[in-house]
Write an enzyme that holds these catalytic residues in place. Structure first.
Site, PDB file in Angstrom:
ATOM      1  N   GLY A 405       0.829  -1.203   0.000  1.00 34.52           N
ATOM      2  CA  GLY A 405       0.000   0.000   0.000  1.00 34.52           C
ATOM      3  C   GLY A 405       0.859   1.246   0.000  1.00 34.52           C
ATOM      4  N   LYS A 475       2.365 -10.973  -2.943  1.00 33.89           N
ATOM      5  CA  LYS A 475       3.292  -9.878  -2.641  1.00 33.89           C
ATOM      6  C   LYS A 475       4.682 -10.412  -2.341  1.00 33.89           C
ATOM      7  CE  LYS A 475      -0.444  -6.977  -0.831  1.00 33.89           C
ATOM      8  NZ  LYS A 475      -1.090  -6.428   0.386  1.00 33.89           N
TER       9      LYS A 475
END
Length: 589
Positions: A405, A475
């Site tokens: 993020g 990720k």
């Protein structure tokens, strides 16, 4: 006596007081450099300008710098406060007036810190008294003479960003005083000097110092790439406070005058004047794929910069679906080919599914369109193929927002890799899961924690990608590629399911975290996601809400960390905008 005629040299001895024995030696710290950024009322006109200021701060943090942001009051606020004070008899040299007037800077500093926190920056705001500048002279035209830096140094040690008010100081009696109109420039120069930094950056509404007002002279005005102190005092009087220039000359601090989001600046120092062509960044045509939580935030930011971006299309699955962000008429489409037929310069992709997004990436790159993606599932599918397609198309692909993020994890891994061989990467990678674990640690039931995550906009209606570890594994594959150049198979990354039974098996939530690791041992790279207590790992144990964190360890034992909000509209949109900004600057913008 006019402020510009004050003899600054008589304060010279006190300006360079010896550092206390236990003071932090910032100039000698190799881990992170410090950027002093000053934001005046020409760029911080109102609270609506804070997102652009935050983006400037964020881009410095993501390249490994700690930031001291020195802010002015919002446009017109100082005049309003001065007027109110003078209407009640606060004539010049009234010792109570500065305490009232400096509220403008302190308010702007507090709101800027709130804006930084929204995108996940680790930030602390200080007040005038906490900042520790001690000044002498008339209460509205005081001169800094001493720096009590302990609170600022402590804040820098603990945080990525420290926001401080300019213009104000305290005198030897503890009364608030002002540093003259335009005094925020002087605050920034003085702080940089006292921290033994060799430059300070002043952000203005122009991209540098010109030999005449470019708003009046137009293209006839010439921009200085470099200019000496004497020339600056002649041509930069309305742009940079004269006393700030004089302080910078005495302290040998180079003053950079620049615009938000721009790399180029006019450098005021010892070098002879030299002009350079003014930069005129072109308007970028942007196609947006996805207008959900992240895409909606990106669209708002794009529409807020019509000088730099033109949105040429917005791809959605269902054009009739109500959205919390208004899409301008004529831009919405459900046809990916129609989106690319608008001939964008860059595709910003924020779709919720991996394979369709990956196909869209390829089609865009084949057409010579840059790609900025926030989609970890799509990026992780074929990282080498994505890089090869970008190289073949002569364009760039960026995906910082796909991992962490608002936390600059990819940049941290790349920076560490440049300094040595990486041995291990460990991270809390899923903001939704961390948010839930935080709620569970405070006694919430599992279903209630999940409902709270949905209400906060972190969890999807189908949360399986988060709870089953698929999101963290994707990720981790990206981080493994960045750290080791290895492509890991998704099936080779074990990960547990987070459910109520798993929490019970671990004896309750406590300090439980979902942690992803990838390591290289004996030439082999292995990765896994696990649920584990973090009693000894303060970096992970201290994470609250949707925050993520990462640690990279080199083979020689050095480690690098970053943290930030790992989920939500604004942190992820900020990361997307940082990638866009890099594209703009790569072409001289």
């Amino acid at each position: 006596m006019p402020a510009q005629d004050l003899d600054l040299k008589r304060y010279d001895q006190r300006l360079k007081r010896p550092a206390a024995p236990d003071a932090l030696n910032w100039a000698a710290k190799p881990v992170a450099t410090i950027a002093v950024l000053k934001f005046g009322s020409s760029v911080l006109k109102s609270p609506e300008d804070i997102p652009e200021v935050v983006s400037e701060i964020y881009r410095h943090v993501r390249r490994g710098e700690k930031v001291i942001a020195v802010v002015s009051a919002f446009l017109g606020r100082t005049d309003a406060l001065l007027g109110q004070a003078r209407a009640l008899g606060g004539a010049r040299d009234n010792k109570h007036l500065p305490r009232y007037v400096v509220q403008g800077e302190e308010q702007a500093a507090a709101l800027t810190a709130i804006g930084c926190d929204r995108v996940g920056l680790d930030v602390r705001a200080l007040g005038v008294r906490e900042l520790g500048i001690v000044a002498e002279g008339p209460c509205e035209e005081a001169i800094p003479v001493r720096f009590e830096a302990s609170e600022l140094e402590a804040a820098l040690a603990a945080h990525e960003v420290v926001v401080v008010p300019g213009y104000g100081a305290v005198n030897e009696d503890g009364e608030v005083v002002l540093l003259g109109r335009g005094g925020t420039d002087l605050t920034a120069v003085f702080v940089a000097s006292e921290l033994k930094l060799d430059h300070v950056r002043l952000l203005k509404d122009v991209d540098g110092v010109y030999d005449s007002d470019p708003n009046i002279a137009g293209d006839v005005a010439s921009r200085y790439a470099e200019l000496d102190w004497k020339t600056a005092r002649i041509v930069a009087g309305k742009l940079v406070q004269r006393r700030a220039v004089e302080f910078a000359e005495q302290r040998k601090v180079v003053v950079e005058v620049a615009a938000l989001g721009r790399e180029a600046a006019s450098l005021i120092g010892e070098q002879p004047p030299r002009t350079a062509p003014a930069g005129h960044p072109r308007k970028w045509k942007v196609a947006l794929a996805g207008c959900g939580v992240v895409g909606g935030g990106v669209l708002q930011r794009l529409l807020g910069r019509p000088d730099l971006y033109e949105v040429v299309g917005v791809l959605v699955r269902d054009p009739s679906k109500p959205r919390d962000v208004r899409i301008p008429e004529g831009l919405i489409t459900a046809d990916a080919e129609h989106l690319l037929d608008a001939r964008p310069d860059v595709l910003v992709e924020a779709l919720s599914e991996g394979p369709p997004a990956a196909r869209l990436h390829r089609r865009a790159l084949e057409r010579g369109v840059h790609v900025v993606s926030a989609n970890k599932q799509a990026v992780a599918l074929d990282l080498p193929g994505l890089a090869a397609a970008a190289e073949k198309g002569g364009v760039k692909v960026s995906y910082s927002a796909a991992v962490g993020g608002g936390s600059p994890m990819i940049e941290t891994v790349r920076a560490a890799r440049e300094l040595g061989e990486i041995a291990e990467v460990e991270a809390v990678l899923n903001g939704t899961v961390n948010f839930m674990l935080d709620r569970l640690s405070h006694g919430a039931a599992f279903d209630d924690a999940l409902a709270d995550a949905r209400a906060a906009g972190f969890a999807e209606e189908d949360p399986s990608a988060d709870l089953e570890g698929h999101d963290a594994a994707a990720k981790l594959r990206i981080l493994a590629f960045e750290a080791f150049g290895e492509v890991l198979d998704d099936a080779d990354i074990p990960r547990p399911v987070l459910d109520a039974d798993a929490v019970t098996r671990h004896g309750g939530c406590g300090t439980l975290r979902q942690i992803g690791r990838c390591v290289r041992e004996d030439g082999e790279v292995a990765a896994w996601v696990n649920l584990e207590p973090t009693l000894e790992a303060r970096l992970f144990r201290s994470l609250r809400g949707e925050r993520n964190a990462l640690r990279v360890v080199l083979k020689d034992g050095r480690s690098f960390v970053c943290r930030g909000r790992g989920a939500g509209r604004w942190p992820t949109a900020e990361s997307v905008f940082a990638d866009l900004g890099e594209l703009v600057r790569s072409e001289g913008g």
